[in-house]
Design a protein around this motif. Structure first.
Motif, PDB file in Angstrom:
ATOM      1  N   ILE A   1      16.821 -34.344   9.648  1.00 31.26           N
ATOM      2  CA  ILE A   1      16.163 -33.047   9.438  1.00 31.26           C
ATOM      3  C   ILE A   1      15.399 -33.072   8.118  1.00 31.26           C
ATOM      4  O   ILE A   1      14.240 -32.626   8.022  1.00 31.26           O
ATOM      5  CB  ILE A   1      17.205 -31.902   9.432  1.00 31.26           C
ATOM      6  N   ARG A   2      16.040 -33.592   7.087  1.00 30.22           N
ATOM      7  CA  ARG A   2      15.380 -33.651   5.776  1.00 30.22           C
ATOM      8  C   ARG A   2      14.167 -34.590   5.806  1.00 30.22           C
ATOM      9  O   ARG A   2      13.107 -34.260   5.255  1.00 30.22           O
ATOM     10  CB  ARG A   2      16.373 -34.102   4.707  1.00 30.22           C
ATOM     11  N   SER A   3      14.329 -35.737   6.419  1.00 26.42           N
ATOM     12  CA  SER A   3      13.231 -36.707   6.414  1.00 26.42           C
ATOM     13  C   SER A   3      12.050 -36.252   7.277  1.00 26.42           C
ATOM     14  O   SER A   3      10.912 -36.667   7.046  1.00 26.42           O
ATOM     15  CB  SER A   3      13.737 -38.082   6.880  1.00 26.42           C
ATOM     16  N   HIS A   4      12.318 -35.378   8.253  1.00 25.60           N
ATOM     17  CA  HIS A   4      11.252 -34.864   9.118  1.00 25.60           C
ATOM     18  C   HIS A   4      10.741 -33.499   8.641  1.00 25.60           C
ATOM     19  O   HIS A   4       9.986 -32.851   9.364  1.00 25.60           O
ATOM     20  CB  HIS A   4      11.759 -34.728  10.564  1.00 25.60           C
TER      21      HIS A   4
ATOM     22  N   LEU B   1       9.812 -20.894   9.130  1.00 28.26           N
ATOM     23  CA  LEU B   1      10.579 -21.901   8.402  1.00 28.26           C
ATOM     24  C   LEU B   1       9.886 -22.173   7.070  1.00 28.26           C
ATOM     25  O   LEU B   1       8.674 -22.027   6.942  1.00 28.26           O
ATOM     26  CB  LEU B   1      10.677 -23.197   9.214  1.00 28.26           C
ATOM     27  N   ASN B   2      10.687 -22.558   6.083  1.00 27.98           N
ATOM     28  CA  ASN B   2      10.162 -22.980   4.795  1.00 27.98           C
ATOM     29  C   ASN B   2      11.101 -24.051   4.251  1.00 27.98           C
ATOM     30  O   ASN B   2      12.061 -24.443   4.930  1.00 27.98           O
ATOM     31  CB  ASN B   2      10.032 -21.787   3.834  1.00 27.98           C
TER      32      ASN B   2
ATOM     33  N   GLU C   1      16.174 -26.933   4.617  1.00 24.97           N
ATOM     34  CA  GLU C   1      17.339 -27.461   3.901  1.00 24.97           C
ATOM     35  C   GLU C   1      18.603 -26.745   4.365  1.00 24.97           C
ATOM     36  O   GLU C   1      19.676 -27.369   4.484  1.00 24.97           O
ATOM     37  CB  GLU C   1      17.156 -27.284   2.395  1.00 24.97           C
ATOM     38  N   GLY C   2      18.481 -25.453   4.674  1.00 21.43           N
ATOM     39  CA  GLY C   2      19.627 -24.708   5.185  1.00 21.43           C
ATOM     40  C   GLY C   2      20.134 -25.264   6.499  1.00 21.43           C
ATOM     41  O   GLY C   2      21.355 -25.297   6.746  1.00 21.43           O
ATOM     42  N   MET C   3      19.224 -25.720   7.364  1.00 20.46           N
ATOM     43  CA  MET C   3      19.648 -26.332   8.628  1.00 20.46           C
ATOM     44  C   MET C   3      20.430 -27.617   8.367  1.00 20.46           C
ATOM     45  O   MET C   3      21.478 -27.861   8.982  1.00 20.46           O
ATOM     46  CB  MET C   3      18.430 -26.630   9.514  1.00 20.46           C
ATOM     47  N   ALA C   4      19.933 -28.435   7.455  1.00 22.96           N
ATOM     48  CA  ALA C   4      20.620 -29.689   7.137  1.00 22.96           C
ATOM     49  C   ALA C   4      21.973 -29.415   6.491  1.00 22.96           C
ATOM     50  O   ALA C   4      22.986 -30.056   6.828  1.00 22.96           O
ATOM     51  CB  ALA C   4      19.745 -30.536   6.216  1.00 22.96           C
ATOM     52  N   THR C   5      22.001 -28.457   5.577  1.00 23.43           N
ATOM     53  CA  THR C   5      23.261 -28.116   4.910  1.00 23.43           C
ATOM     54  C   THR C   5      24.283 -27.563   5.897  1.00 23.43           C
ATOM     55  O   THR C   5      25.482 -27.858   5.808  1.00 23.43           O
ATOM     56  CB  THR C   5      22.999 -27.084   3.801  1.00 23.43           C
ATOM     57  N   ALA C   6      23.812 -26.759   6.855  1.00 20.76           N
ATOM     58  CA  ALA C   6      24.713 -26.204   7.864  1.00 20.76           C
ATOM     59  C   ALA C   6      25.360 -27.314   8.687  1.00 20.76           C
ATOM     60  O   ALA C   6      26.546 -27.241   9.032  1.00 20.76           O
ATOM     61  CB  ALA C   6      23.954 -25.236   8.768  1.00 20.76           C
TER      62      ALA C   6
ATOM     63  N   ALA D   1      18.885 -26.670  15.699  1.00 24.14           N
ATOM     64  CA  ALA D   1      19.768 -27.518  14.889  1.00 24.14           C
ATOM     65  C   ALA D   1      21.201 -27.012  14.906  1.00 24.14           C
ATOM     66  O   ALA D   1      22.151 -27.792  15.064  1.00 24.14           O
ATOM     67  CB  ALA D   1      19.254 -27.599  13.454  1.00 24.14           C
ATOM     68  N   ASP D   2      21.370 -25.697  14.735  1.00 26.82           N
ATOM     69  CA  ASP D   2      22.719 -25.128  14.689  1.00 26.82           C
ATOM     70  C   ASP D   2      23.473 -25.388  15.986  1.00 26.82           C
ATOM     71  O   ASP D   2      24.617 -25.858  15.984  1.00 26.82           O
ATOM     72  CB  ASP D   2      22.650 -23.618  14.449  1.00 26.82           C
TER      73      ASP D   2
END
Length: 417
Positions: A39-42, A72-73, A78-83, A131-132
């Motif tokens: 997610i972060r790399s994309h 999205l921003n 980042e919130g998706m990756a952190t989740a 993602a979730d």
């Protein structure tokens, strides 16, 4: 054509579900970390695609709340990756066993948690659900079919591409997480008929969508029609706490189902609380819809009748009512609430406990903001949805709600006489 495609998607998902159902917690967590990293790399591609969805949404005249959900921003990606990383930290419920009893004949009766199988998610302008839901279903040993609305379809595909990269790197089929390639209504209808392959449907979106899914589906549906959440300011409330909870619940983010839509104030504190509430809400440009008893405290309030409450505004608007007593507040909530989240502010512990017991809602709160009625905030990790029906889950749904229990019976050669 739609029928054939729906069946093919469902069959592939059912096959993929078998591949993930037996993975160890360690293996699942390893894949989930790859998903978060992907997610972060994309991120740049996801944001670029989302800009196109946002432009299309603006051209179509989507509401402000819908546009907020769609956008999205950097922080939300980042919130998706952190989740996903928070889901890694959660204990995997799959395989948990507990003893019910040992029978007189020596056989042992246990129950064990198992995945549901295939989950179909149907959602509108919420690309983060991709993602979730993908991560939650994966951790709980399920495959998921994601049918996104037209507004967010391209953003969802971009997010899914990152998740698929992680699955393929781990030797797992992409069909563990499937994004339906088109938002075509006929294809969605056909998916809702695939009861031989799909085990549960979770719709997230407007009331119309959820009614349609519930009326059409041959598969069990988790229902959550709307979020009409109330704050009741009791006669024994700390008014500073009440004001902070009101402003947070109403104005921090309006286009979400745990935002406040109703304010109920005990008549004994109305003269003290409503003037300060009116001033604070006016500073936030909140539109007031008020009953006859409360309207005098607000400049330019819209006076509404006793049968006009219960609206889900999803905007800087709130309905206000002065009630005679505790019983009046509970009666109002039972009539106009949606079973989502209800809040009391009171320093009287007995009154707060009575509110928690008597109010029929998936989440009841005392002296805190309705905005905490969220899977992540309640320690579930990212939530897959909120159920306001009582079968088979009630309230925010995390990992455990995506599993069920089966009986495990062990013996030593016993036979029934």
């Amino acid at each position: 054509m739609s029928q054939q495609l729906a069946q093919e998607i469902s069959q592939r998902a059912a096959k993929a579900a078998r591949a993930v159902a037996t993975l160890s917690e360690k293996d699942k967590n390893s894949v989930l970390q790859k998903m978060a990293d992907a997610i972060r790399s994309h991120k740049d591609n996801i944001l670029e695609v989302n800009k196109k969805d946002m432009a299309a949404g603006k051209e179509k005249g989507l509401s402000e709340s819908m546009m907020d959900r769609l956008q999205l921003n950097d922080e939300r990606v980042e919130g998706m990756a952190t989740a996903i990383e928070e889901i890694i930290q959660l204990t995997d419920p799959v395989g948990d066993r507990y003893l019910l009893e040992e029978r007189p004949n020596g056989i042992k009766i246990e129950k064990m948690r198992i995945p549901l199988g295939v989950i179909a998610m149907i959602y509108e302008a919420r690309p983060n659900v991709t993602a979730d839901a993908g991560a939650l279903c994966f951790k709980s040993g399920n495959a998921v079919i994601l049918r996104c609305g037209r507004e967010a379809i391209e953003s969802s595909k971009a997010i899914a591409a990152a998740l698929h990269e992680a699955l393929e790197q781990s030797g797992l089929p992409k069909d563990v997480i499937t994004v339906v390639p088109t938002p075509d209504r006929e294809l969605m209808t056909e998916l809702l008929q695939q009861k031989d392959y799909i085990d549960l449907v979770i719709p997230r979106g407007g009331e119309g969508l959820i009614h349609y899914v519930s009326d059409t589906s041959k598969i069990p549906v988790i229902q959550h029609y709307k979020g009409v959440c109330h704050l009741y300011v009791d006669k024994d409330a700390d008014l500073d706490k009440a004001l902070a909870i009101l402003l947070n619940g109403k104005t921090q983010r309006t286009g979400v189902c745990n935002a406040l839509e109703g304010l109920l104030v005990h008549q004994d504190v109305a003269d003290k609380f409503l003037p300060i509430a009116a001033k604070a809400l006016a500073e936030k440009d909140v539109t007031i819809h008020s009953d006859k008893r409360s309207v005098k405290y607000f400049d330019g309030a819209d006076e509404i009748g006793d049968d006009e409450f219960g609206e889900e505004y999803l905007a800087l608007e709130i309905a206000v009512r002065t009630v005679d007593n505790f019983e009046g507040a509970v009666e109002h909530i039972q009539q106009f609430g949606s079973g989502h989240t209800e809040v009391i502010v009171s320093e009287n512990q007995e009154t707060a406990e009575r509110f928690i017991r008597e109010v029929d809602s998936a989440v009841t709160m005392a002296n805190t903001s309705s905005r905490f009625s969220d899977g992540g905030q309640l320690g579930l990790g990212a939530e897959i949805g909120i159920s306001t029906s009582k079968l088979h889950a009630y309230g925010p749904m995390g990992l455990q709600a995506l599993t069920t229990e089966k009986f495990v019976v062990t013996g030593d050669g016993q036979i029934r006489e």
